[in-house]
Motif scaffolding. Structure first.
Motif, PDB file in Angstrom:
ATOM      1  N   GLY A   1       0.806  -1.209   0.000  1.00 48.46           N
ATOM      2  CA  GLY A   1       0.000   0.000   0.000  1.00 48.46           C
ATOM      3  C   GLY A   1       0.836   1.255   0.000  1.00 48.46           C
ATOM      4  O   GLY A   1       2.058   1.227   0.148  1.00 48.46           O
ATOM      5  N   ALA A   2       0.139   2.366  -0.186  1.00 41.69           N
ATOM      6  CA  ALA A   2       0.745   3.694  -0.083  1.00 41.69           C
ATOM      7  C   ALA A   2       0.550   4.178   1.347  1.00 41.69           C
ATOM      8  O   ALA A   2      -0.416   3.799   2.019  1.00 41.69           O
TER       9      ALA A   2
ATOM     10  N   LEU B   1       5.764   3.936   1.233  1.00 40.27           N
ATOM     11  CA  LEU B   1       5.112   2.671   0.926  1.00 40.27           C
ATOM     12  C   LEU B   1       4.923   1.837   2.174  1.00 40.27           C
ATOM     13  O   LEU B   1       5.753   1.881   3.089  1.00 40.27           O
TER      14      LEU B   1
ATOM     15  N   ARG C   1       2.044  10.205  -3.584  1.00 40.52           N
ATOM     16  CA  ARG C   1       1.128   9.100  -3.284  1.00 40.52           C
ATOM     17  C   ARG C   1       0.761   8.361  -4.574  1.00 40.52           C
ATOM     18  O   ARG C   1       0.664   7.141  -4.592  1.00 40.52           O
ATOM     19  N   ASP C   2       0.568   9.095  -5.655  1.00 37.49           N
ATOM     20  CA  ASP C   2       0.249   8.465  -6.934  1.00 37.49           C
ATOM     21  C   ASP C   2       1.379   7.538  -7.378  1.00 37.49           C
ATOM     22  O   ASP C   2       1.127   6.433  -7.872  1.00 37.49           O
TER      23      ASP C   2
ATOM     24  N   ALA D   1       3.445   5.996  -5.416  1.00 37.10           N
ATOM     25  CA  ALA D   1       3.408   4.840  -4.517  1.00 37.10           C
ATOM     26  C   ALA D   1       2.266   3.896  -4.891  1.00 37.10           C
ATOM     27  O   ALA D   1       2.456   2.683  -4.963  1.00 37.10           O
ATOM     28  N   GLU D   2       1.097   4.435  -5.149  1.00 37.09           N
ATOM     29  CA  GLU D   2      -0.046   3.594  -5.503  1.00 37.09           C
ATOM     30  C   GLU D   2       0.186   2.843  -6.811  1.00 37.09           C
ATOM     31  O   GLU D   2      -0.331   1.745  -7.006  1.00 37.09           O
TER      32      GLU D   2
ATOM     33  N   VAL E   1       1.857  -0.596  -5.990  1.00 39.97           N
ATOM     34  CA  VAL E   1       1.255  -1.526  -5.029  1.00 39.97           C
ATOM     35  C   VAL E   1       1.131  -2.892  -5.704  1.00 39.97           C
ATOM     36  O   VAL E   1       0.702  -3.005  -6.855  1.00 39.97           O
TER      37      VAL E   1
END
Length: 168
Positions: A14-15, A22, A74-75, A77-78, A81
């Motif tokens: 996950g983020a 992460l 965050r984008d 990191a996502e 996933v």
């Protein structure tokens, strides 16, 4: 990338936050030992990338968070996933006498102490009570990985001897 055998040590689950951190799942012991093995080979959606400079920590709640180079939002990191974290087998420390990495046991031929061939170790897993050896031969067998059953491991010879009834 190298053709050397690889070890799966964890994955991105996950983020965390808004700056590209992460959340990781780690199968090392201790769990934050994941950060000792570098570089990582990230495998995501069939693509591989070599990652140097991963930094992270084990948090008080038991979760693991990490920062990777070039993962800044965050984008970002996502977008990774589900990525698996692999390292080369040669990055792991030597095992102690009488101890083995599961990956080193995979592919060994298994025979009983009476010489009956059972097959080849396909994988190992833990069922909660003990470690289990999965053997593929004329049929699939699952043997407990205990001193009573596993009598000898010969990595150089590619064999494991077990005390097991071949009819079981």
């Amino acid at each position: 990338m190298s053709t050397e055998r690889r070890i799966l040590l964890g994955r991105v689950i996950g983020a965390f936050g808004v700056r590209g951190e992460l959340k990781l799942e780690s199968w090392t012991n201790p769990r934050d030992a994941l950060f000792r093995y570098k570089p990582w080979i990230l495998v995501h959606r069939g693509e591989e990338s070599l990652v140097s400079g991963a930094k992270g920590k084990l948090n008080p709640n038991g979760s693991i968070t990490a920062r990777l180079p070039d993962v800044e939002t965050r984008d970002d990191a996502e977008a990774i996933v589900g990525a698996e974290i692999w390292v080369l087998r040669s990055q792991l420390p030597p095992s102690k006498p009488g101890e083995y990495y599961w990956v080193d046991l995979e592919g060994l031929k298994v025979a009983t102490i009476d010489g009956v061939e059972l097959g080849t170790i396909s994988h190992l897993f833990n069922n909660g009570a003990n470690d289990v050896i999965a053997i593929k031969g004329e049929r699939e067998r699952y043997l407990p990985y205990t001193p009573d059953v596993v009598r000898e491991v010969d990595l150089d010879g590619g064999r494991m001897l077990v005390d097991w009834d071949p009819e079981f």
